[in-house]
Design a protein around this motif. Structure first.
Motif: not given
Length: 192
Positions: A136, A139-140, A143, A186-187
């Motif tokens: 997580e 991922n942050d 982003a 991002e993904s």
């Protein structure tokens, strides 16, 4: 005669019989037919299995015996030095007992036990929750990087000078692919 002596005599006879059978098979192998060869080979396997069973558990007294070679040499052995890359020069009384050891020294056993305990402890510390939290966080961060790239590219001015005139059509193409690139960052999807 003690039980141990009887067991040793029996084991010695079995080993000598196996040795004799192997020698006979080796001498006769070129002239034997395939079925005869496989039959004799099966007999050898049965004899070997009997010896192994005898050694592994048939006689508990053999498990308590200490094996020490009768003749050890203190003279350097060139083949042994070459095979051990110079670590062992001869089969002397200071080397052979360590080589015949079937149980590790207590210090080494304790070190291995401590190491395995530490590995188990560290493995239990890394839980699914900790891994999810780490993923997580990554991922942050990604982003945030994507948002920064988007904001930076929106603020750029397009060159209007004539020396960039030939590339103006290409700029539109690159600007239109920028959102797809940032979405891919991002993904992780859509990359070619």
């Amino acid at each position: 005669m003690e039980a141990t002596d009887k067991a040793l005599v029996k084991l010695r006879h079995q080993v000598l019989d196996l040795h004799k059978t192997l020698g006979n098979l080796h001498m006769e192998a070129p002239s034997l037919s395939w079925p005869t060869f496989t039959d004799r080979y099966s007999v050898i396997l049965v004899k070997l299995d009997c010896i192994l069973k005898h050694l592994q558990g048939g006689t508990p007294l053999l498990n308590e015996m200490i094996l020490v070679p009768k003749d050890l040499s203190t003279f350097p052995n060139q083949q042994l030095q070459h095979a051990t890359r110079g670590h062992i020069a001869s089969f002397a009384h200071d080397v052979v007992p360590a080589l015949l050891r079937t149980k590790l020294m207590p210090e080494i056993e304790q070190a291995q036990f401590d190491l395995s305990r530490r590995i188990d402890a560290s493995a239990s510390e890394i839980s699914d929750v900790a891994l999810s939290a780490t993923i997580e966080k990554i991922n942050d961060m990604l982003a945030f990087i994507v948002r920064e790239i988007d904001e930076t590219t929106k603020g750029l001015k397009q060159p209007n000078s004539s020396k960039f005139g030939a590339a103006e059509g290409n700029d539109k193409k690159y600007n239109s692919s920028l959102p797809a690139f940032s979405a891919a960052l991002e993904s992780g999807a859509g990359l070619k």
